[in-house]
Design a protein around this motif. Structure first.
Motif, PDB file in Angstrom:
ATOM      1  N   GLY A  41       0.822  -1.196   0.000  1.00  0.00           N
ATOM      2  CA  GLY A  41       0.000   0.000   0.000  1.00  0.00           C
ATOM      3  C   GLY A  41       0.852   1.240   0.000  1.00  0.00           C
ATOM      4  O   GLY A  41       2.073   1.195  -0.084  1.00  0.00           O
ATOM      5  N   VAL A  47      -3.930  -1.865   3.486  1.00  0.00           N
ATOM      6  CA  VAL A  47      -4.753  -2.674   2.582  1.00  0.00           C
ATOM      7  C   VAL A  47      -4.470  -4.149   2.847  1.00  0.00           C
ATOM      8  O   VAL A  47      -3.305  -4.551   2.998  1.00  0.00           O
ATOM      9  N   LYS A  56      -9.606  -1.815   2.480  1.00  0.00           N
ATOM     10  CA  LYS A  56      -8.711  -0.676   2.655  1.00  0.00           C
ATOM     11  C   LYS A  56      -9.142   0.100   3.885  1.00  0.00           C
ATOM     12  O   LYS A  56     -10.316   0.463   4.025  1.00  0.00           O
TER      13      LYS A  56
END
Length: 295
Positions: A41, A47, A56
């Motif tokens: 991420g 995430v 997320k």
């Protein structure tokens, strides 16, 4: 830079204890009880993949001067573009102890690394979509890019001689604004069997489509996410494949302005995150100086 390869997310408020509680909450509320696997991420969000679902968790905004981190915009974009094959399938969203989160169907495939013509076609399809009400207007034209670049440089402790490298040719704002992704870097493009999907919709805008072209073609963005800038042949292939030659011509006229802004952004990143961004800065600056030399 939405999905860095070399740095961990900078989320001081999301402690390991908080993350443990959040992942337990996802199981308790029925999102998924699959074993979570962290995904690469960016510096603002965390995430995970949970079976066939991606979740997320949005961190606090750190005042990024170029890329927003807006959960509401991401939800609206995935909702509006559902069924177009441009985005993953939106599943649900919510809040956990003051932090937004969003879940969508996992898009199988790998991060884009080659095939610039396919990305040009992808962005062409995106720019032909209806605009999404409520999205902010993006910058357009050299005057607006200049203002944005100067605001980025104001964040820098040492802007060096970047002010001296400001381009001179003035380009008016675009006559037509469209839906743009706002961060279509290689790390935000998933490819599978020739099909490309755009992820990480935290900063879409109604803006100049040349903006998306510039962000994808940026040497700094390519270096950070792919490990190398595009070759001249790859860039030429991309520009030839984009479906609207007026937009590609507009991008070329604004190219030094986009390089100047990105060099300023890389300088800010260097000061904020360290020397891992220095090569990106040097590449973007070299591209800027080449444009100015041939102006």
């Amino acid at each position: 830079m939405a999905r860095a390869k070399t740095t961990e997310p900078d989320l001081p408020n999301l402690s390991p204890y908080f993350i443990t509680r959040f992942l337990a909450y996802l199981s308790d509320c029925g999102v998924s009880d699959a074993r979570p696997s962290p995904l690469l991420g960016g510096r603002s969000n965390r995430v995970w993949r949970l079976g066939g679902i991606v979740v997320k968790l949005y961190g606090d905004s750190h005042g990024n001067p170029l890329f927003a981190n807006d959960a509401a915009r991401e939800y609206a974009a995935l909702q509006a573009l559902n069924g177009t094959a441009l985005v993953p399938e939106l599943l649900t969203s919510g809040q956990f102890e003051g932090h937004d989160w969003l879940a969508y169907r996992h898009s199988p495939g790998v991060t884009w690394s080659s095939g610039s013509a396919e990305v040009a076609a992808l962005l062409g399809r995106l720019h032909a979509q209806p605009v999404i009400p409520g999205f902010p207007a993006g910058v357009s034209g050299s005057a607006a890019i200049k203002d944005q670049t100067q605001s980025i440089l104001a964040y820098c402790g040492d802007a060096g001689d970047l002010n001296r490298l400001e381009p001179g040719r003035q380009i008016p704002a675009a006559g037509r604004r469209v839906l743009i992704h706002g961060d279509p870097v290689p790390g935000n493009i998933v490819t599978s069997g020739g099909c490309l999907t755009l992820i990480d919709w935290q900063c879409p805008q109604i803006g100049d489509p040349a903006e998306d072209l510039a962000l994808f073609l940026s040497p700094a963005m390519q270096q950070v996410y792919r490990g190398a800038p595009l070759t001249g042949a790859e860039e030429a292939t991309f520009l030839a494949a984009y479906p609207d030659p007026e937009i590609t011509a507009r991008y070329l006229s604004l190219k030094p302005w986009y390089h100047w802004r990105m060099a300023a952004y890389c300088q800010w990143r260097c000061e904020r995150d360290g020397e891992q961004n220095s090569l990106a800065y040097r590449l973007e600056r070299a591209a800027l100086e080449a444009c100015l030399e041939h102006a």
